[in-house]
Design a protein around this motif. Sequence first.
Motif, PDB file in Angstrom:
ATOM      1  N   GLN A  19      21.874  73.466  31.007  1.00  0.00           N
ATOM      2  CA  GLN A  19      21.263  72.360  31.751  1.00  0.00           C
ATOM      3  C   GLN A  19      20.160  71.694  30.933  1.00  0.00           C
ATOM      4  N   SER A  38      20.501  67.847  29.641  1.00  0.00           N
ATOM      5  CA  SER A  38      19.631  66.897  30.346  1.00  0.00           C
ATOM      6  C   SER A  38      19.116  65.785  29.429  1.00  0.00           C
ATOM      7  N   VAL A  72      24.542  68.683  34.469  1.00  0.00           N
ATOM      8  CA  VAL A  72      23.195  68.706  35.048  1.00  0.00           C
ATOM      9  C   VAL A  72      23.262  68.563  36.564  1.00  0.00           C
TER      10      VAL A  72
END
Length: 134
Positions: free
Chosen positions: A107, A111, A122
Amino acid sequence: MAVMVATSVAAKRGCLVKSASALESSARLRAIVLDKTGTVTEGAPTVQAAACIPEAIQDLVDRFPFPGCNPTPGGQRFLSSIPMTPMGTGNLSMPSHVEALFWWLLQTLESASNHPVAKCIVASLEDAQGLPSL
């Protein structure tokens, strides 16, 4: 005329034909391979499952402190609705804190990207419980 009619029929069924030559070439196809991200069926990609080598993530856990890697009694346990398949040659179990670090790293890295698949990853992890915030 036939190409124009075929393009119109395809458009009504939700298929975009890039060019007349692409349509004509499709007559010779014997197989079509589609991804399984949901782009075709849902109109947007989704994360359905993931695979991870637990030993590689455990090595990171051992080297770097990560919030939640050593769950404390009463602490929030990592929960995700995305199935995880452990891979590798060693122990094929996946402790929750190792899985949490895998998802947090993914993540965090994704991102920073505007790519549709990165945005999908995400977004898929927004509801996961027990991950540190970005």
